[in-house]
Motif scaffolding. Structure first.
Motif, short mmCIF file in Angstrom:
data_model
loop_
_atom_site.label_atom_id
_atom_site.label_comp_id
_atom_site.label_asym_id
_atom_site.label_seq_id
_atom_site.Cartn_x
_atom_site.Cartn_y
_atom_site.Cartn_z
N GLY A 20 41.36 27.30 29.64
CA GLY A 20 41.80 25.93 30.26
C GLY A 20 43.04 25.80 30.44
O GLY A 20 43.47 24.94 31.34
N ASP A 21 44.06 26.41 29.69
CA ASP A 21 45.42 26.01 29.95
C ASP A 21 45.75 26.78 31.20
O ASP A 21 46.29 28.03 31.28
N GLN A 22 45.86 26.15 32.43
CA GLN A 22 46.04 26.60 33.75
C GLN A 22 47.35 27.42 33.76
O GLN A 22 47.61 28.28 34.53
N ASN A 23 48.59 26.61 33.20
CA ASN A 23 49.75 27.25 33.52
C ASN A 23 49.98 28.26 32.74
O ASN A 23 50.64 29.24 33.07
N LEU A 24 49.24 28.37 31.48
CA LEU A 24 49.50 29.64 30.72
C LEU A 24 48.80 30.70 31.37
O LEU A 24 49.16 31.99 31.50
N VAL A 25 47.60 30.63 31.73
CA VAL A 25 46.82 31.53 32.55
C VAL A 25 47.44 32.06 33.73
O VAL A 25 47.50 33.24 34.04
N ASN A 26 48.03 31.37 34.59
CA ASN A 26 48.64 31.65 35.63
C ASN A 26 49.96 32.44 35.25
O ASN A 26 50.23 33.59 35.99
N GLN A 27 50.70 32.04 34.23
CA GLN A 27 51.79 32.83 33.64
C GLN A 27 51.33 34.23 33.36
O GLN A 27 51.96 35.41 33.79
N ALA B 134 38.49 25.84 35.12
CA ALA B 134 40.00 25.97 35.24
C ALA B 134 40.41 27.56 35.34
O ALA B 134 41.45 27.86 35.97
N LEU B 135 39.92 28.05 34.41
CA LEU B 135 39.96 29.66 34.50
C LEU B 135 39.79 30.38 35.69
O LEU B 135 40.52 31.16 36.64
N ILE B 136 38.57 29.96 36.43
CA ILE B 136 38.30 30.69 37.77
C ILE B 136 39.35 30.22 38.66
O ILE B 136 39.79 30.80 39.50
N GLU B 137 39.30 28.71 38.89
CA GLU B 137 40.41 28.20 39.82
C GLU B 137 41.75 28.95 39.84
O GLU B 137 42.27 29.17 40.68
N THR B 138 42.11 28.95 38.61
CA THR B 138 43.61 29.46 38.23
C THR B 138 43.66 31.16 38.80
O THR B 138 44.67 31.51 39.70
N ASN B 139 42.75 31.67 38.53
CA ASN B 139 42.54 33.05 39.00
C ASN B 139 42.47 33.04 40.51
O ASN B 139 43.20 34.09 41.13
N ALA B 140 41.63 32.25 40.95
CA ALA B 140 41.61 32.30 42.62
C ALA B 140 43.05 31.87 43.13
O ALA B 140 43.51 32.65 44.26
#
Length: 101
Positions: free
Chosen positions: A38-45, A84-90
């Motif tokens: 759920g940490d979108q900044n981390l996942v995006n990084q 959040a993971l799906i959104e960041t991925n998209a």
């Protein structure tokens, strides 16, 4: 799954908060980032740094007695963090996101 993907010749990166796992269980030479889906900044990084093009999600919680004691915690992890993971991925332009939980 990590070993399966490595055996298939794919590059693997692991994101895990280690709430039910152990860092020693991650395959040797596989990058491990400790954190939440759920940490979108981390996942995006992670997606950008490692040029991730596919995500397999195993982070759902599934212990019934625990879910009865902490329904909001389960909702957050299984619904909010997954979304959040799906959104960041998209948004990052990664091709695939499979929910295996």
């Amino acid at each position: 799954m990590v070993h399966e993907r490595i055996d298939a010749g794919e590059r693997v990166i692991v994101l895990d908060n280690l709430s039910t796992g152990f860092d020693w269980a991650v395959a040797k030479d596989v990058p491990l980032t400790i954190g939440d889906t759920g940490d979108q900044n981390l996942v995006n990084q992670i997606i950008r740094q490692h040029k991730v093009d596919s995500i397999i999600h195993f982070a759902a919680s599934a212990i019934v007695p625990e879910s009865v004691k902490d329904p909001l915690g389960y909702y957050k992890n299984n619904t909010v963090n997954s979304r959040a993971l799906i959104e960041t991925n998209a948004l990052a332009g990664s091709r695939n996101c499979d929910d295996m939980a």
